[in-house]
Design a protein around this motif. Structure first.
Motif, PDB file in Angstrom:
ATOM      1  N   SER A  31       0.445  -1.626  28.484  1.00  0.00           N
ATOM      2  CA  SER A  31       0.698  -2.051  29.859  1.00  0.00           C
ATOM      3  C   SER A  31       1.600  -0.996  30.499  1.00  0.00           C
ATOM      4  O   SER A  31       2.832  -1.104  30.441  1.00  0.00           O
ATOM      5  CB  SER A  31       1.369  -3.428  29.893  1.00  0.00           C
ATOM      6  OG  SER A  31       1.514  -3.876  31.219  1.00  0.00           O
ATOM      7  N   PRO A  32       1.013   0.044  31.103  1.00  0.00           N
ATOM      8  CA  PRO A  32       1.785   1.201  31.573  1.00  0.00           C
ATOM      9  C   PRO A  32       2.924   0.870  32.524  1.00  0.00           C
ATOM     10  O   PRO A  32       3.915   1.596  32.563  1.00  0.00           O
ATOM     11  CB  PRO A  32       0.723   2.063  32.272  1.00  0.00           C
ATOM     12  CG  PRO A  32      -0.571   1.644  31.651  1.00  0.00           C
ATOM     13  CD  PRO A  32      -0.426   0.195  31.324  1.00  0.00           C
ATOM     14  N   GLU A 400       9.821  -7.416  26.399  1.00  0.00           N
ATOM     15  CA  GLU A 400       8.823  -7.065  25.392  1.00  0.00           C
ATOM     16  C   GLU A 400       8.015  -8.290  24.984  1.00  0.00           C
ATOM     17  O   GLU A 400       6.773  -8.237  24.894  1.00  0.00           O
ATOM     18  CB  GLU A 400       9.535  -6.463  24.186  1.00  0.00           C
ATOM     19  CG  GLU A 400       8.623  -5.997  23.073  1.00  0.00           C
ATOM     20  CD  GLU A 400       9.418  -5.433  21.914  1.00  0.00           C
ATOM     21  OE1 GLU A 400       8.957  -4.460  21.305  1.00  0.00           O
ATOM     22  OE2 GLU A 400      10.497  -5.988  21.604  1.00  0.00           O
ATOM     23  N   CYS A 401       8.699  -9.388  24.751  1.00  0.00           N
ATOM     24  CA  CYS A 401       8.027 -10.624  24.321  1.00  0.00           C
ATOM     25  C   CYS A 401       7.127 -11.167  25.434  1.00  0.00           C
ATOM     26  O   CYS A 401       5.989 -11.575  25.180  1.00  0.00           O
ATOM     27  CB  CYS A 401       9.076 -11.659  23.930  1.00  0.00           C
ATOM     28  SG  CYS A 401       8.417 -13.108  23.096  1.00  0.00           S
ATOM     29  N   VAL A 402       7.618 -11.156  26.666  1.00  0.00           N
ATOM     30  CA  VAL A 402       6.845 -11.677  27.796  1.00  0.00           C
ATOM     31  C   VAL A 402       5.599 -10.832  28.045  1.00  0.00           C
ATOM     32  O   VAL A 402       4.503 -11.354  28.303  1.00  0.00           O
ATOM     33  CB  VAL A 402       7.727 -11.752  29.058  1.00  0.00           C
ATOM     34  CG1 VAL A 402       6.879 -12.031  30.290  1.00  0.00           C
ATOM     35  CG2 VAL A 402       8.796 -12.818  28.900  1.00  0.00           C
ATOM     36  N   ILE A 407       1.212 -11.165  29.451  1.00  0.00           N
ATOM     37  CA  ILE A 407       0.425 -10.190  30.217  1.00  0.00           C
ATOM     38  C   ILE A 407      -0.723  -9.638  29.375  1.00  0.00           C
ATOM     39  O   ILE A 407      -1.893  -9.690  29.778  1.00  0.00           O
ATOM     40  CB  ILE A 407       1.335  -9.067  30.734  1.00  0.00           C
ATOM     41  CG1 ILE A 407       2.369  -9.644  31.703  1.00  0.00           C
ATOM     42  CG2 ILE A 407       0.512  -7.962  31.403  1.00  0.00           C
ATOM     43  CD1 ILE A 407       3.381  -8.639  32.209  1.00  0.00           C
ATOM     44  N   TYR A 408      -0.398  -9.122  28.201  1.00  0.00           N
ATOM     45  CA  TYR A 408      -1.472  -8.674  27.303  1.00  0.00           C
ATOM     46  C   TYR A 408      -2.215  -9.876  26.740  1.00  0.00           C
ATOM     47  O   TYR A 408      -3.442  -9.859  26.598  1.00  0.00           O
ATOM     48  CB  TYR A 408      -0.876  -7.830  26.185  1.00  0.00           C
ATOM     49  CG  TYR A 408      -1.884  -7.291  25.206  1.00  0.00           C
ATOM     50  CD1 TYR A 408      -2.861  -6.373  25.605  1.00  0.00           C
ATOM     51  CD2 TYR A 408      -1.877  -7.708  23.877  1.00  0.00           C
ATOM     52  CE1 TYR A 408      -3.797  -5.884  24.694  1.00  0.00           C
ATOM     53  CE2 TYR A 408      -2.791  -7.215  22.967  1.00  0.00           C
ATOM     54  CZ  TYR A 408      -3.749  -6.301  23.379  1.00  0.00           C
ATOM     55  OH  TYR A 408      -4.673  -5.821  22.477  1.00  0.00           O
ATOM     56  N   MET A 505      -1.003  -2.932  35.062  1.00  0.00           N
ATOM     57  CA  MET A 505      -0.583  -3.902  34.054  1.00  0.00           C
ATOM     58  C   MET A 505      -1.591  -4.004  32.914  1.00  0.00           C
ATOM     59  O   MET A 505      -1.255  -4.472  31.825  1.00  0.00           O
ATOM     60  CB  MET A 505      -0.390  -5.281  34.690  1.00  0.00           C
ATOM     61  CG  MET A 505       0.826  -5.377  35.604  1.00  0.00           C
ATOM     62  SD  MET A 505       1.004  -6.987  36.390  1.00  0.00           S
ATOM     63  CE  MET A 505       1.584  -7.969  35.020  1.00  0.00           C
ATOM     64  N   LYS A 506      -2.829  -3.545  33.158  1.00  0.00           N
ATOM     65  CA  LYS A 506      -3.864  -3.632  32.132  1.00  0.00           C
ATOM     66  C   LYS A 506      -3.715  -2.495  31.128  1.00  0.00           C
ATOM     67  O   LYS A 506      -3.210  -1.418  31.451  1.00  0.00           O
ATOM     68  CB  LYS A 506      -5.249  -3.559  32.783  1.00  0.00           C
ATOM     69  CG  LYS A 506      -5.574  -4.742  33.682  1.00  0.00           C
ATOM     70  CD  LYS A 506      -6.956  -4.572  34.293  1.00  0.00           C
ATOM     71  CE  LYS A 506      -7.318  -5.747  35.192  1.00  0.00           C
ATOM     72  NZ  LYS A 506      -8.651  -5.577  35.810  1.00  0.00           N
ATOM     73  N   PRO A 507      -4.177  -2.701  29.888  1.00  0.00           N
ATOM     74  CA  PRO A 507      -4.116  -1.628  28.890  1.00  0.00           C
ATOM     75  C   PRO A 507      -4.938  -0.422  29.321  1.00  0.00           C
ATOM     76  O   PRO A 507      -5.984  -0.552  29.950  1.00  0.00           O
ATOM     77  CB  PRO A 507      -4.702  -2.281  27.633  1.00  0.00           C
ATOM     78  CG  PRO A 507      -4.536  -3.750  27.849  1.00  0.00           C
ATOM     79  CD  PRO A 507      -4.669  -3.967  29.322  1.00  0.00           C
TER      80      PRO A 507
END
Length: 545
Positions: A31-32, A400-402, A407-408, A505-507
């Protein structure tokens, strides 16, 4: 805190790093927009790496000073001693209760007022005057202490030569630095447990005071301790796990390492409090009144205690060699995190120059550490220890957890883990990553903010405005970098603002396992057909998670 915050994040970071084989910066291909989290991890590691080796330099100095017939911090007839020096801590305890010594100020490590001078133990004068040559305050840096400079240089040379071949050499050294402390702890426990007062110290250790659970500071301290103890949110776990075999059972590793880690802390507590009980017995005070804050505990209280044992130079040398082993083990992970992050950003250019990159990092950090070994340097060390990592670590862990859970997507992450180890995590981890861990981290952040206090040196001397400002600057430095890459990627993307946000937000297409053979295990990655530069030999790297 271990169950709901530490262990879930530990497992998450091991799986995260192992799946991608990337360091804490490059790994945010997932997630850049959150790549700044990786930079924040490296920023914290850099600040801690600077002062942590200074502490190792102190340890080296004490280790060398232990090779003598009479330990220098037990007598008052040395050039660094003052008229306030005493050799019997029980006298110090009796005198510090004298009401005529209240409202004193700190000058060169000695509390002074209009009625006289507070007695100071020989070990404290050795630490402040003999080793540190401590100046009057934070605003008086003074000169570089030459022998500490040499010890700092030696500390960085040890780090460099142990990391000269990357994780291959570090993995071999860690076999020693991870096991030797257990031997010393066991020897000290056997010896110290039979000293007068040791049982009182152990009773104090194992007897809980449940009223303290009402104190927000206790919960905040517990959270910070877990973050430091397990090294979550530092980037080191991600870096080390990135060298694992793709099929390594990171779930099993997480349970075993976390359990052994916290079990070791509990075991070490028996050694620590048996020593504190012995000191309390000699001083005639309660156990809770013995320990100093910060570096004074390691370099004043404990050295004096072990020095009172028979054959004291031997026990002192063992104690400081144990501290050296523990310190180097931590420093290896910190520097490896920084080196891995640099190389992963420019793999084609720097992978073959790992030794050069490691050498340059060590050289730069040695130069940055020089202000910490001046006569006022210990003020800086304590300030960095209290403010460079704490609030920042917990916020990074929360983000990191969120990102991974919301999101991922936890389901996607579960599939990634199943690709590696052959089975999905159970619903407990889904519940933790989605709800329990973020909630606990939010609570810790709140407790931390409630209990935050001005920076204080040694529990007695409040830092001046310049020191307070520098402490906040250290904290904010690692937080400011979090949104910057996201802002850059949003500005660079095309479309409306929300379209840009969703896009970054996408990989990235490159996200996924490093080796093409592993990408073929799941259609989400195999269909992309994007081969990555094979700059890591995953089959020949040591499993050191």
């Amino acid at each position: 805190m271990l169950a709901f915050a530490g262990l879930p994040l530990f497992y998450l970071e091991l799986a995260f790093g192992q799946f991608s084989s990337l360091g804490p910066v490059s790994i945010w291909r997932i997630s850049p927009i959150f790549k700044g989290v990786g930079y924040a991890m490296v920023a914290i590691s850099m600040m801690v790496g600077i002062y942590y080796n200074v502490v190792i330099a102190y340890t080296l100095y004490y280790l060398f000073a232990s090779f003598t017939a009479t330990l220098p911090w037990l007598t008052c007839n040395n050039p660094w001693n003052t008229d306030a020096c005493i050799q019997d801590r029980s006298v110090l305890s009796a005198n510090t209760t004298n009401t005529s010594l209240t409202n004193s100020s700190l000058i060169n490590g000695t509390a002074v007022n209009h009625t006289g001078v507070r007695p100071v133990s020989a070990s404290e004068e050795y630490w402040r005057n003999g080793v540190l040559q401590l100046s009057e305050g934070f605003d008086y840096p003074g000169e570089v202490v030459w022998y500490l400079c040499l010890c700092l240089l030696l500390a960085w040379l040890l780090v460099f030569f142990c990391l000269i071949k990357g994780v291959q050499s570090a993995g071999k050294v860690v076999y020693f630095t991870s096991t030797f402390p257990y031997i010393v702890l066991t020897i000290l426990l056997i010896r110290c447990s039979i000293m007068d007062g040791a049982i009182d110290g152990i009773k104090f250790y194992v007897t809980p005071d449940f009223s303290r659970l009402q104190d927000a500071e206790v919960w905040g301290d517990a959270g910070i301790q877990i973050f430091f103890s397990l090294s979550v949110a530092w980037g080191g776990l991600i870096s080390m796990a990135s060298y694992n075999r793709f099929s390594q059972n990171c779930y099993r590793d997480s349970i075993i390492v976390s359990t052994i880690n916290c079990g070791t802390s509990i075991y070490a507590g028996f050694v620590i409090f048996s020593i504190l009980g012995f000191m309390a017995n000699e001083m005639g005070v309660d156990v809770k009144d013995v320990a100093d804050k910060g570096s004074g505990l390691a370099f004043v209280t404990y050295p004096e205690a072990v020095a009172r044992l028979p054959i004291s130079p031997l026990w002192s040398a063992l104690f400081f060699f144990m501290l050296l082993s523990l310190g180097l083990g931590t420093q290896f992970a910190i520097i490896q995190t920084i080196v891995t992050s640099i190389i992963d950003e420019f793999p084609e250019r720097l992978m073959s120059k790992r030794m050069l990159v490691t050498g340059l990092v060590c050289l730069v950090f040695f130069l940055l550490g020089l202000p910490c070994i001046t006569q006022g340097g210990n003020y800086m060390v304590e300030l960095m220890n209290d403010w460079s990592a704490g609030f920042s670590l917990m916020l990074i862990g929360l983000v990191e957890c969120v990102v991974i859970a919301w999101i991922y997507g936890t389901d996607n992450f579960f599939r990634d883990i199943e690709m590696m180890i052959g089975f999905r995590p159970n619903r407990w981890w889904w519940l933790c990553w989605k709800f329990l861990t973020p909630a606990v981290l939010l609570a810790i952040l709140l407790f931390y903010l409630i209990g935050i206090k001005p920076a204080i040196y040694g529990g007695r001397l409040e830092f001046p405005t310049s020191g307070q400002a520098l402490g906040w600057l250290m904290t904010l430095t690692s937080l400011v970098v979090i949104p910057l890459p996201g802002i850059y990627y949003i500005c660079k993307a095309e479309g409306t603002f929300m379209e840009r946000v969703r896009k970054v937000m996408k990989p990235l297409p490159e996200w996924g396992p490093h080796l093409e053979e592993n990408r073929e295990l799941d259609e989400r990655y195999s269909k992309k057909g994007i081969p990555l530069a094979d700059y890591r030999d995953a089959d020949n790297t040591p499993n050191i998670a």
